[in-house]
Scaffold this active site. Sequence first.
Site, PDB file in Angstrom:
ATOM      1  N   ASP A  13      -9.230   4.483 -11.258  1.00 39.54           N
ATOM      2  CA  ASP A  13     -10.435   5.736 -11.768  1.00 39.54           C
ATOM      3  C   ASP A  13     -11.876   4.865 -13.009  1.00 39.54           C
ATOM      4  OD1 ASP A  13     -11.866   8.139 -11.237  1.00 39.54           O
ATOM      5  OD2 ASP A  13     -11.369   9.021 -13.308  1.00 39.54           O
ATOM      6  N   HIS A  30     -17.061  -0.279  -7.238  1.00 38.27           N
ATOM      7  CA  HIS A  30     -15.656  -0.906  -6.712  1.00 38.27           C
ATOM      8  C   HIS A  30     -15.306  -2.114  -6.645  1.00 38.27           C
ATOM      9  CE1 HIS A  30     -15.744   3.119  -5.598  1.00 38.27           C
ATOM     10  NE2 HIS A  30     -16.666   3.987  -5.472  1.00 38.27           N
ATOM     11  N   LEU A 124       6.976  -9.134  -4.372  1.00 37.25           N
ATOM     12  CA  LEU A 124       6.119  -7.894  -4.458  1.00 37.25           C
ATOM     13  C   LEU A 124       5.844  -7.571  -3.388  1.00 37.25           C
ATOM     14  CD1 LEU A 124       4.435  -6.181  -7.170  1.00 37.25           C
ATOM     15  CD2 LEU A 124       2.608  -8.059  -6.264  1.00 37.25           C
TER      16      LEU A 124
HETATM   17  C1  FPP Z   1     -12.492   5.795  -8.999  1.00 36.31           C
HETATM   18  O1  FPP Z   1     -13.420   5.986  -8.734  1.00 36.31           O
HETATM   19  C2  FPP Z   1     -11.952   4.505  -7.420  1.00 36.31           C
HETATM   20  C3  FPP Z   1     -11.680   5.186  -5.317  1.00 36.31           C
HETATM   21  C4  FPP Z   1     -12.546   6.171  -5.453  1.00 36.31           C
HETATM   22  C5  FPP Z   1     -11.800   3.858  -5.211  1.00 36.31           C
HETATM   23  C6  FPP Z   1     -11.247   2.448  -5.670  1.00 36.31           C
HETATM   24  C7  FPP Z   1     -11.247   1.561  -4.854  1.00 36.31           C
HETATM   25  C8  FPP Z   1     -10.540  -0.033  -5.333  1.00 36.31           C
HETATM   26  C9  FPP Z   1     -10.670  -0.288  -6.876  1.00 36.31           C
HETATM   27  C10 FPP Z   1     -10.412  -0.667  -4.749  1.00 36.31           C
HETATM   28  C11 FPP Z   1     -10.214  -0.782  -3.098  1.00 36.31           C
HETATM   29  C12 FPP Z   1     -10.094  -2.233  -2.558  1.00 36.31           C
HETATM   30  C13 FPP Z   1      -9.169  -2.539  -1.301  1.00 36.31           C
HETATM   31  C14 FPP Z   1      -9.037  -3.804  -0.970  1.00 36.31           C
HETATM   32  C15 FPP Z   1      -8.519  -2.001  -1.033  1.00 36.31           C
HETATM   33  P1  FPP Z   1     -14.705   6.151  -9.295  1.00 36.31           P
HETATM   34  O2  FPP Z   1     -15.620   6.299  -8.338  1.00 36.31           O
HETATM   35  O3  FPP Z   1     -14.248   7.474  -9.005  1.00 36.31           O
HETATM   36  O4  FPP Z   1     -15.152   6.876 -10.777  1.00 36.31           O
HETATM   37  P2  FPP Z   1     -16.262   7.410 -11.142  1.00 36.31           P
HETATM   38  O5  FPP Z   1     -14.851   8.271 -12.221  1.00 36.31           O
HETATM   39  O6  FPP Z   1     -16.410   6.615 -12.394  1.00 36.31           O
HETATM   40  O7  FPP Z   1     -16.849   8.211 -10.189  1.00 36.31           O
END
Ligand code: FPP
Length: 232
Positions: A13, A30, A124
């Site tokens: 997050d 992201h 892994l």
């Molecule tokens: C939450 O942060 C995160 C996500 C919804 C997406 C997480 C995805 C990745 C780290 C990359 C994925 C990549 C692959 C290749 C599968 P948020 O956007 O809710 O953060 P915020 O709370 O700051 O809004």
Amino acid sequence: MNTIPKHVAIIMDGNGRWGKLHGRSRSEGHYAGSKTMEELIDVSVGIGIEVLTLYAFSTENWKRPKEEVNYLMSLPVKFFNQKLPEFMKRNIKILISGDIENLPKGTRNVLVKAIEETSDNTGLIVNFAMNYSGRSEMVQAAAHIIQDVKENKISIDQLDEKTLENYLYTRTLPDPDIVIRTGGEKRISNFLMWQSSMSELCFVDELFPDFKKPLFIKALKGVYHRKQALNI
Ligand code: FPP
């Protein structure tokens, strides 16, 4: 618990906030998160973690702006096209927990390819929770069990915790020893609700893109030392 946990699960997050904080878009946040993810996979191989589960997209995430959803769907395509040869070399096995049938075709295809190509790898396991919801997982398990009872594949008196686990996405995996959530919120957000019943929960304030090797190790050590101190 041994010093090295078998299964670490992470709620990644804080990407959107990281983007904003750095004067960039949520999508750039992201992307930065995906780079951190690569580093954590690398660290996990290095220290001998067996399973790393990463919450990459929840069913609730469909409610986000279209542009952001599209970006989150395109990231795995870019990521696996680039990383799959390296994962093969490093004996990394890819699994997905979640409903991949309802992902855009390009995303689904790249995930299926990653699962298939790495299926014989023995190192892994990186388990991506993609289009995942813990509640939906339970509903699907219930429906599937009822179906199998109707078809006399199992009987009701046979139903116990082990049997139910066979109907979950994570049927081949140990339960997580630790669930880490970055970004300061102290919630589980529909993530591995059955599987994390006995897990240590670790909430860290740093936003996910900043959750690099030193903070990851610190979080793992923190849990370990706490358990030692409590003499469990
Ligand atoms: C939450 O942060 C995160 C996500 C919804 C997406 C997480 C995805 C990745 C780290 C990359 C994925 C990549 C692959 C290749 C599968 P948020 O956007 O809710 O953060 P915020 O709370 O700051 O809004």
